[in-house]
Enzyme design. Structure first.
Site, PDB file in Angstrom:
ATOM      1  N   CYS A   2      68.917  63.221  15.792  1.00  0.00           N
ATOM      2  CA  CYS A   2      68.446  64.207  14.579  1.00  0.00           C
ATOM      3  C   CYS A   2      66.706  64.001  14.548  1.00  0.00           C
ATOM      4  O   CYS A   2      66.157  63.201  15.030  1.00  0.00           O
ATOM      5  CB  CYS A   2      69.134  63.426  13.392  1.00  0.00           C
ATOM      6  N   ARG A  27      65.173  68.041  20.755  1.00  0.00           N
ATOM      7  CA  ARG A  27      65.960  66.994  20.584  1.00  0.00           C
ATOM      8  C   ARG A  27      67.365  67.129  20.487  1.00  0.00           C
ATOM      9  O   ARG A  27      68.494  66.088  20.638  1.00  0.00           O
ATOM     10  CB  ARG A  27      65.524  66.052  19.202  1.00  0.00           C
ATOM     11  N   TRP A  75      72.094  66.015  14.569  1.00  0.00           N
ATOM     12  CA  TRP A  75      73.096  65.874  15.702  1.00  0.00           C
ATOM     13  C   TRP A  75      74.113  65.014  15.385  1.00  0.00           C
ATOM     14  O   TRP A  75      74.208  63.967  14.849  1.00  0.00           O
ATOM     15  CB  TRP A  75      72.471  65.224  16.878  1.00  0.00           C
ATOM     16  N   ASN A  99      68.494  59.527  10.030  1.00  0.00           N
ATOM     17  CA  ASN A  99      68.521  59.719  11.629  1.00  0.00           C
ATOM     18  C   ASN A  99      69.140  58.135  11.848  1.00  0.00           C
ATOM     19  O   ASN A  99      68.686  57.124  11.381  1.00  0.00           O
ATOM     20  CB  ASN A  99      67.247  60.040  12.346  1.00  0.00           C
ATOM     21  N   GLY A 100      70.265  58.066  12.418  1.00  0.00           N
ATOM     22  CA  GLY A 100      70.976  56.762  12.714  1.00  0.00           C
ATOM     23  C   GLY A 100      72.555  56.780  12.220  1.00  0.00           C
ATOM     24  O   GLY A 100      73.013  57.830  12.015  1.00  0.00           O
ATOM     25  N   GLU A 478      72.299  61.150  40.600  1.00  0.00           N
ATOM     26  CA  GLU A 478      71.445  61.715  39.899  1.00  0.00           C
ATOM     27  C   GLU A 478      71.470  63.325  40.032  1.00  0.00           C
ATOM     28  O   GLU A 478      71.701  64.234  38.891  1.00  0.00           O
ATOM     29  CB  GLU A 478      69.820  61.375  40.172  1.00  0.00           C
ATOM     30  N   LYS A 482      72.647  65.924  36.798  1.00  0.00           N
ATOM     31  CA  LYS A 482      71.725  66.900  36.574  1.00  0.00           C
ATOM     32  C   LYS A 482      72.406  68.102  36.386  1.00  0.00           C
ATOM     33  O   LYS A 482      72.361  69.100  35.471  1.00  0.00           O
ATOM     34  CB  LYS A 482      70.589  67.228  37.622  1.00  0.00           C
ATOM     35  N   GLU A 485      75.260  68.370  33.559  1.00  0.00           N
ATOM     36  CA  GLU A 485      74.837  68.129  31.901  1.00  0.00           C
ATOM     37  C   GLU A 485      74.092  69.363  31.599  1.00  0.00           C
ATOM     38  O   GLU A 485      74.135  69.788  30.339  1.00  0.00           O
ATOM     39  CB  GLU A 485      73.616  67.109  31.906  1.00  0.00           C
ATOM     40  N   HIS A 501      89.466  57.455  50.689  1.00  0.00           N
ATOM     41  CA  HIS A 501      90.436  56.756  50.085  1.00  0.00           C
ATOM     42  C   HIS A 501      90.966  57.238  48.830  1.00  0.00           C
ATOM     43  O   HIS A 501      91.436  56.501  48.021  1.00  0.00           O
ATOM     44  CB  HIS A 501      89.816  55.300  49.805  1.00  0.00           C
ATOM     45  N   LYS A 600      67.656  64.662  23.480  1.00  0.00           N
ATOM     46  CA  LYS A 600      66.659  64.226  24.178  1.00  0.00           C
ATOM     47  C   LYS A 600      66.661  62.483  24.248  1.00  0.00           C
ATOM     48  O   LYS A 600      66.670  62.096  25.462  1.00  0.00           O
ATOM     49  CB  LYS A 600      65.345  64.617  24.099  1.00  0.00           C
TER      50      LYS A 600
HETATM   51  C1  AGP Z   1      68.981  62.863  31.804  1.00  0.00           C
HETATM   52  O1  AGP Z   1      69.020  64.138  32.252  1.00  0.00           O
HETATM   53  C2  AGP Z   1      69.683  62.610  30.466  1.00  0.00           C
HETATM   54  N1  AGP Z   1      68.969  63.616  29.330  1.00  0.00           N
HETATM   55  C3  AGP Z   1      69.932  61.395  29.747  1.00  0.00           C
HETATM   56  O2  AGP Z   1      70.919  60.732  30.625  1.00  0.00           O
HETATM   57  C4  AGP Z   1      68.706  60.353  29.832  1.00  0.00           C
HETATM   58  O3  AGP Z   1      68.283  60.212  31.140  1.00  0.00           O
HETATM   59  C5  AGP Z   1      69.406  58.999  29.002  1.00  0.00           C
HETATM   60  O4  AGP Z   1      69.787  59.467  27.853  1.00  0.00           O
HETATM   61  C6  AGP Z   1      68.305  58.109  28.982  1.00  0.00           C
HETATM   62  O5  AGP Z   1      67.220  58.410  27.929  1.00  0.00           O
HETATM   63  P1  AGP Z   1      65.967  57.636  28.171  1.00  0.00           P
HETATM   64  O6  AGP Z   1      65.236  57.557  29.479  1.00  0.00           O
HETATM   65  O7  AGP Z   1      64.920  58.110  27.125  1.00  0.00           O
HETATM   66  O8  AGP Z   1      66.163  56.237  27.808  1.00  0.00           O
END
Ligand code: AGP
Length: 605
Positions: A2, A27, A75, A99-100, A478, A482, A485, A501, A600
């Protein structure tokens, strides 16, 4: 997560709030709303599902004379995406945004007999009703009674109907920053909303209550004593947070990587080897530990996987990488001789924060690798090494991954030198190879045509595999994150040697397999695995170093990275994998910077 913004001052609260919510869109959210005192000092609430532009339309020609208000992008955690569940929530005299997660909201609903009052499915509305039931005219007294009743995380901004022009802010875990600026008093969930107005800000200390009015911000600790906020300087400017001519923040941030690495590495080199004196990090932290524990989430955790593959052969001590949300419940094996590396771009990821707190409670020293200055993880860790990537706005992490890796490589080198695994010359050579990786990233940034051709093949598939061995496998993790997501294509990273396997059963004609083969020690074995998938009809995208000898018919697309030492190939490969995800997503016409369902910074568990 949020987005929160509050404003009290001589300017248009509606305009500042709507502009701020637009700044916070990155965000990730699904609805938005605001509450302002109108020119009759009555609180008016406007809420909508969808983008901030929908809220802007709802507010057109309204609230023009408001000078105090709060705004929120939601969110969803509790309850679906509806106008009723959007914030702000009003309960009697109380109007709040949150937020939370309030974990005990069911219990509070019963305790305060709220069942018939609730119009939403949210924990936040329950919190508003509880606070309202405690309010007898003094906001501080009510808030001080309110906080101990809550279990969970919160960042609240609160209006009281009979206190026009006043905003109250309080937090626990969820972030809140505030500033008294020439435009008035402001509070927000992160700096991005404040930067257009100020370069000084303070982080609201947990459980302290901020009272914002047009002409000042007062801060009170839990026993009502006024305290002075500790202001900090913003370490990047609003231009850095803008697109600077790129079509998306993600592409801009991919291209910023070489510069970000230089800004992160160079200030920490003395006579050509890593030196963390200016960061206040003693060598004893590296010489006295007998184990390294890495905790992080998502991309940051995958950076940790690369670090493990680099550090263990070098330092000959165990390096454990744990997913932070799992680590918290694993009863980890650690003590005061364990060094915990905490990796987080935002410095606010709640699972990573909780994992760090658990490590500290078990006697481990914590060293955080963070991009956002003054963030919660940075403030709570024993030591912090800031990455200097500048603001990363796109939800998909790119430059943060590379600069996290550069710091991890510096740590590996310093540790090896301090523990006599490296001579001075070895350490200098290691750093030279790290620096040589930077121009190789530049080279890959210009491989657009090949990568766009590859992307055009991926968009018609619903599954893609990434395979590799050793370090190449760590890179592939990674790469798969990428791609999935932001393009919503199901991508899976798999150790190349493990395919036979079971998983190789999924390989059928035309399925794309992105094979990474840059490690000398396992190159031949990886190529054998590539042959196995090719024999079963896979569409093979092979990534090797320039001079690798490969049969021409083995790969449908062969991407070659410059000849650098194989332990440093992660840097140019990261660029390739990021661009694959980026161009695939663009071809699918999806929202590159704000993919669905994602935020984010994940500040809820
Ligand atoms: C990465 O592309 C994602 N947006 C997500 O996995 C991110 O890396 C993860 O939420 C960790 O965030 P941070 O590095 O701010 O802790």
């Amino acid at each position: 997560m949020c987005g929160i913004i509050g404003y009290a001052g001589p300017l248009s609260a509606k305009k500042i709030i709507l502009d701020g919510l637009a700044q916070l869109e990155y965000r990730g959210y699904d609805s938005a709303g605001l509450a302002c005192f109108d020119d009759n000092q009555t609180i008016q609430i406007k809420k909508s599902v969808g983008k901030v532009t929908s809220l802007q339309s709802l507010c057109a020609n309204r609230l023009e004379d408001s000078h105090c208000g709060i705004g929120h992008t939601r969110w969803a955690t509790h309850g679906g995406v509806t106008v009723e569940n959007a914030h702000p929530h009003q309960a009697g005299n109380v109007t709040l945004i949150h937020n939370g997660i309030i974990e005990n909201y069911h219990q509070l609903t019963q305790e305060f007999h709220l069942e018939d009052k609730l119009v939403s499915q949210t924990d936040s509305e329950v919190a508003a009703w509880v606070l309202n039931s405690l309010y007898e005219g003094d906001p501080f007294t009510a808030i001080q009674k309110f906080l101990p009743m809550l279990q969970g995380s919160y960042g609240f901004c609160i209006l009281f109907s009979d206190r026009p022009g006043e905003i109250y802010g309080v937090r626990n875990v969820s972030p809140l920053v505030a500033a008294y600026t020439p435009s008035g008093s402001m509070i927000a969930s992160d700096l991005t909303a404040l930067i257009p107005y100020t370069r000084s800000y303070f982080v609201l200390p947990e459980y302290t209550i901020a009272k914002l009015t047009a002409y000042q911000i007062c801060l009170y600790n839990h026993d009502g004593k006024q305290i002075t906020p500790e202001y900090s300087k913003v370490n990047w400017d609003s231009d850095a947070a803008m697109k600077n001519g790129f079509p998306h923040f993600m592409l801009k941030e991919i291209h910023e990587q070489p510069e970000a690495l230089k800004k992160t590495i160079l200030p920490r080199l003395v006579k050509g080897i890593p030196d963390f004196s200016d960061d206040g990090i003693p060598d004893t932290l590296f010489s006295e530990c007998d184990k390294i524990q890495i905790v992080a989430c998502g991309t940051a955790m995958y950076a940790g996987m690369v670090a493990k593959a680099i550090m263990e052969p070098l330092l000959r001590i165990p390096v454990t990488v744990s997913i932070a949300s799992e680590f918290r419940y694993e009863q980890p094996l650690m003590n005061e001789k364990t060094l915990t590396l905490v990796i987080s771009q935002s410095g606010e990821t709640i699972d990573t924060l909780a994992a760090m707190r658990l490590s500290a409670s078990m006697g481990s020293k914590t060293l955080a690798i963070v991009n956002v200055k003054g963030s919660t993880i940075a403030r709570e860790s024993d030591y912090v090494l800031y990455t200097h990537a500048g603001p990363e706005i796109a939800v998909a992490s790119t430059k943060a991954y590379s600069v996290q890796l550069s710091i991890l490589y510096l740590i590996a080198c310093r540790m090896a030198y301090v523990r006599k695994a490296f001579s001075l010359e070895d350490a200098a050579n290691f750093i030279q190879m790290l620096m040589d990786a930077i121009p190789s990233m530049e080279t890959m940034l210009h491989q657009t045509k090949t990568i766009q051709e590859l992307a055009s093949h991926l968009i018609s598939h619903s599954d893609v595999f990434f395979i590799g061995r050793n370090l190449d496998y760590a890179f592939s993790l990674e790469g798969s994150l990428k791609l999935k997501e932001i393009s919503y294509i199901h991508a899976e990273a798999y150790p190349a040697g493990e395919l036979k396997h079971g998983t190789i059963a999924l390989i059928e004609n035309g399925i794309p397999v992105i094979a990474i083969a840059t490690q000398d020690s396992v190159f031949a074995k990886t190529i054998s695995n590539v042959r196995e998938v090719k024999a079963r009809g896979a569409y093979v995208i092979l990534i090797t170093r320039e001079h690798a000898h490969v049969d021409a018919e083995l790969a449908d697309i062969h991407i070659k990275i410059p000849e650098i030492s194989d332990h440093f190939t992660v840097f140019p490969i990261a660029v390739v994998l990021q661009l694959i995800a980026y161009y695939t997503t663009c071809l699918k016409g999806l929202n590159v910077d704000q993919p669905r369902n994602l935020a984010k910074s994940v500040t809820v568990e």
